[in-house]
Each structure stands twice: as structure tokens, then as C-alpha cells.
Design a protein around this motif. Structure first.
Motif, PDB file in Angstrom:
ATOM      1  N   LEU A  67       0.820  -1.210   0.000  1.00 45.55           N
ATOM      2  CA  LEU A  67       0.000   0.000   0.000  1.00 45.55           C
ATOM      3  C   LEU A  67       0.857   1.264   0.000  1.00 45.55           C
ATOM      4  CD1 LEU A  67      -2.798  -1.104   2.488  1.00 45.55           C
ATOM      5  CD2 LEU A  67      -3.109  -0.530   0.063  1.00 45.55           C
ATOM      6  N   ASP A  70       4.909   3.722  -4.403  1.00 48.78           N
ATOM      7  CA  ASP A  70       4.775   4.991  -5.118  1.00 48.78           C
ATOM      8  C   ASP A  70       4.149   4.709  -6.484  1.00 48.78           C
ATOM      9  OD1 ASP A  70       5.006   7.516  -6.173  1.00 48.78           O
ATOM     10  OD2 ASP A  70       7.147   7.310  -6.659  1.00 48.78           O
ATOM     11  N   TYR A  71       2.836   4.517  -6.468  1.00 52.12           N
ATOM     12  CA  TYR A  71       2.105   4.211  -7.689  1.00 52.12           C
ATOM     13  C   TYR A  71       0.699   4.790  -7.542  1.00 52.12           C
ATOM     14  CZ  TYR A  71       1.575   1.599 -12.046  1.00 52.12           C
ATOM     15  OH  TYR A  71       1.436   1.259 -13.382  1.00 52.12           O
ATOM     16  N   ALA A  73      -2.892   5.474  -6.855  1.00 51.08           N
ATOM     17  CA  ALA A  73      -3.835   4.605  -6.150  1.00 51.08           C
ATOM     18  C   ALA A  73      -4.958   4.120  -7.053  1.00 51.08           C
ATOM     19  CB  ALA A  73      -4.407   5.346  -4.936  1.00 51.08           C
ATOM     20  N   ASP A  74      -5.367   4.981  -7.989  1.00 48.51           N
ATOM     21  CA  ASP A  74      -6.479   4.590  -8.867  1.00 48.51           C
ATOM     22  C   ASP A  74      -6.041   3.673 -10.007  1.00 48.51           C
ATOM     23  OD1 ASP A  74      -4.999   6.500 -10.190  1.00 48.51           O
ATOM     24  OD2 ASP A  74      -6.737   7.496 -11.096  1.00 48.51           O
ATOM     25  N   GLU A  77      -4.670  -2.291  -7.948  1.00 50.88           N
ATOM     26  CA  GLU A  77      -5.452  -3.123  -7.031  1.00 50.88           C
ATOM     27  C   GLU A  77      -4.538  -4.225  -6.499  1.00 50.88           C
ATOM     28  OE1 GLU A  77      -8.708  -5.347  -8.648  1.00 50.88           O
ATOM     29  OE2 GLU A  77      -7.614  -5.955 -10.452  1.00 50.88           O
ATOM     30  N   GLU A 100      -9.372  -0.164   3.222  1.00 49.59           N
ATOM     31  CA  GLU A 100      -8.574   0.186   2.045  1.00 49.59           C
ATOM     32  C   GLU A 100      -9.178  -0.478   0.809  1.00 49.59           C
ATOM     33  OE1 GLU A 100      -6.743   1.589  -0.548  1.00 49.59           O
ATOM     34  OE2 GLU A 100      -5.757   2.292   1.307  1.00 49.59           O
ATOM     35  N   ARG A 102      -8.369  -0.607  -2.204  1.00 45.25           N
ATOM     36  CA  ARG A 102      -7.493  -1.243  -3.190  1.00 45.25           C
ATOM     37  C   ARG A 102      -7.217  -2.704  -2.882  1.00 45.25           C
ATOM     38  NH1 ARG A 102      -2.291   2.436  -3.274  1.00 45.25           N
ATOM     39  NH2 ARG A 102      -2.929   2.765  -1.103  1.00 45.25           N
TER      40      ARG A 102
END
Length: 376
Positions: A67, A70-71, A73-74, A77, A100, A102
Motif C-alpha cells: 500500500l 509509489d504508484y 492509487a487509482d 489493485e 482500504e 485497493r
């Protein structure tokens, strides 16, 4: 006697080639035939799958680690493919998923790591499918660096670099692994790697294929991609940290299990079909001969002993082998002799190829797996 002489020189030649000649040839070929990879700092949508069986000790830490990547969030998954875990793994994943969005849990019937991955992939949506283990740790930039090679339309599969942490005990896997990842880099520059690793790799969704659950993605995916005219590359900047098995003996047992699957792929996986000449040579040299190294060593030792009175070459060969076995014995006894621990590791891993073949022929190979001792 002629048969013994032929067997001696064949076994010696093949061992020298797979351990010394091939790496040198691969390094030279990588410089002469270097195939570049187009890279871009793009962020395709990614489904990151963690296969897990009874990982209650590490699964929370692993999910928090992922989580923190560095990517966007949208665009990410994170899916835990629980292979019929009967401890608190599912409960802990659901607790994190509740806060969360994701994170998702997919419960799978007990069938092993690859079966869980095959079961889970259709339930995900990402353009890129990334995979990792529950006991690994990724730095924040790992995923960005892993997927940047997919900017090249020829690339179907990318594996990152596993950086082994210091073992708690006597294991010397790290020394071998540094050599292995160096060789992997040479193969990638030649065109495609011959093997990956389970801690950090990714594949385009359209290139994903359901393989026999007993095979494993590490060895099957690279050659399957090449057979389809695609590339399987190595990205050394995409890191995953993992602790090796604690002791040499733990590593031996892990290697036996791994080589059982290797022998299955060699004998049943069709890994040498429909390959170009360069990659065919890579597969034979790095995979087939490596798996057969234990058998080749046995042939070399027996023929050296039988021919020892027939020439200096046989005397020297036998002497070197006996010296190596004595050095390995010193490593087994934990004596402080330079090179003893590494020699013991080499003998154990080499013998593991023979033991694995015997077990494969006698018992077959199961798809299910347990956690490696000493790596959690």
C-alpha cells in the motif's frame, strides 16, 4: 574403456561449459548482440496478486508494504489469493480491505500457488498482472520500475531482482544468487531470460497463460513467452528484498522441492520446442545442463576413479574432485577453512538435483506448497 573415456570427457566438457563457458559466452554475446528495451515512466493499471497459504505472521506487514508503493492509487489493485488458508490470513486481509478499497481477498480451493494465481487472474482488471510472495518486501519505487519495460511492445514478461538479506544461519545462497542475477542480466540483453523469480515479476494480461499448476511461473513463463515470439526480460532496478532459508540444510530441502518441478518441466513441459538458436542454446546451457549437473558430476567422479591409472588428466580430475568433497566436508563440520561453506553449499545444491530426480520418478510432483523454513 573407450566408453569410460568418452563419458569422462563428455561429462567434464558439459560441466565446464554450463558453469564457465556459457556464462562467458553469454557475456560476450550480450555485448555483441545487445537487444535494447524501450522504457517509459508510464503507469498502466496493475493488478498485484499475492499468493498466500497460512501467512498470518507476515500478511499484514506485506499489505502495508504494498500500500506504500509509489504508484497511483487509482491504477493499482492488490489482491490476496488465499490458497485455502486455515489460519488467520483471510481474517487479517479482510480487516485491511475494510478500510482500504485497493485491497481484495480471493479465496481459492487448495491447489498450490499457481492454481491460486490461475483462479484469481480472471477476477482482476489490470492491464498488467504483477505477482509477489507474502514474505517479500518491495521498496516504494519497485512497481514503477517493474512496469516501465512494458512500453516496449515486444515485452510480455518482466522479472525484477531479488536482493537476498543476510541469512540468520549458515546458508550461502547469497553468493550463488549474485552470480545467477548477473547471468540473468546477460541473457536479458541477448533477448530473453531463461528463468524468473516469484518475489517480483509481471506479465501483460493478454500474455498470461494458465500453466500446469505443478510447473510454476518462474521457469515456465519465460520460455512460453519466447515460444510465442515475445520477450521475457530482466529489470535489475526493480528490487524485492527477501530473507533466504536459515541454514544450508534448509536450503537443500527447498532446492529439492524446486528441482522436482524443474525436472517435470524438462521432461513434460516442452521447454525446448519452437525456440530460435540463441535462446535454445541458453535453455540447454543454463537450464537443462544445470539441472543435470548432479548426474554429470556422478559420471565424472566414477569415470575418473575407473581411469585414474590411465593418464595424468584422470588423476588430476579425481584429485580436484576429492579435494572439493573434502572442502565441502569441512564446511559441513563448520570448520573455518576458506571456501568451505561455499563448497558445502555447491555440493548440497548439486546433490539436490539428483535427489529431486529420484523423488520425481518415484512420487511425481505435487502442486501444493508450504512456507520455506527460515524465510519468514
Amino acid at each position: 574403456m573407450i566408453v569410460l573415456v568418452v563419458l569422462f570427457w563428455i561429462s567434464l566438457g558439459l560441466l565446464l561449459w554450463t558453469h564457465i563457458g556459457y556464462p562467458l559466452a553469454a557475456a560476450l554475446g550480450a555485448r555483441l548482440l545487445h537487444r535494447r528495451v524501450t522504457q517509459a515512466d508510464e503507469t498502466p493499471s496493475v493488478s498485484l496478486i499475492v499468493a498466500a497459504h497460512n501467512e498470518e505472521d507476515v500478511i499484514e506487514r506485506r499489505l502495508e508494504n504494498l500500500l506504500a508503493l509509489d504508484y497511483p492509487a487509482d491504477r493499482l489493485e492488490i489482491v490476496v489469493a488465499s490458497d485455502a488458508s486455515d489460519d488467520r490470513t483471510d481474517e487479517l486481509v479482510e480487516r485491511i480491505a475494510a478500510r482500504e478499497a485497493r485491497v481484495h481477498l480471493v479465496r481459492c480451493p487448495r491447489g498450490g500457488k499457481v492454481a491460486a494465481q490461475n483462479h484469481t487472474v480472471p477476477q482482476t482488471t489490470g492491464e498488467i498482472l504483477a505477482f509477489t510472495d507474502a514474505n517479500a518486501t518491495w521498496p516504494p519505487d519497485a512497481l514503477r520500475k517493474l512496469v516501465r519495460g512494458f512500453a516496449d511492445p515486444e515485452v510480455a514478461y518482466v522479472c525484477g531482482r531479488v536482493a537476498l538479506q543476510e541469512a540468520d544461519g549458515t546458508n550461502r545462497e547469497g553468493a550463488y544468487w549474485r552470480y545467477e542475477v548477473w547471468l540473468r542480466a546477460q541473457e536479458s540483453q541477448l533477448g530473453s531470460v531463461t528463468g524468473g523469480n516469484g518475489a517480483i515479476y509481471a506479465v501483460r494480461r493478454e500474455d498470461y497463460t494458465d500453466v500446469d499448476p505443478r510447473f510454476g511461473h518462474d521457469l515456465a513463463f519465460p520460455y512460453l513467452m519466447v515460444q510465442r515470439g515475445r520477450r521475457a526480460i530482466y529489470e535489475p532496478d526493480a528490487l524485492s528484498y527477501e530473507k533466504p532459508s536459515r541454514d544450508q540444510e534448509d536450503e537443500y530441502r527447498r532446492k529439492v522441492r524446486m528441482f522436482e518441478h524443474c525436472w517435470l518441466i524438462v521432461l513434460r513441459g516442452g521447454m525446448l520446442r519452437r525456440l530460435g538458436p540463441v535462446y535454445f542454446l541458453e535453455m540447454v546451457s543454463h537450464r537443462l545442463l544445470r539441472y543435470a549437473s548432479g548426474l554429470l558430476h556422478l559420471v565424472l567422479l566414477l569415470t575418473s576413479a575407473a581411469l585414474v591409472r590411465h593418464g595424468l588428466a584422470y588423476e588430476v580430475a579425481l584429485g580436484v574432485q576429492v579435494a572439493g568433497l573434502l572442502l565441502a566436508l569441512a564446511g559441513r563440520l563448520r570448520l573455518r577453512v576458506p571456501g568451505a561453506a561455499l563448497a558445502y553449499y555447491y555440493v548440497l545444491v548439486t546433490w539436490a538435483t539428483v535427489r529431486a530426480l529420484q523423488r520425481y520418478l518415484r512420487f511425481g510432483v505435487t502442486a501444493v506448497w508450504e512456507k520455506a523454513e527460515g524465510t519468514r
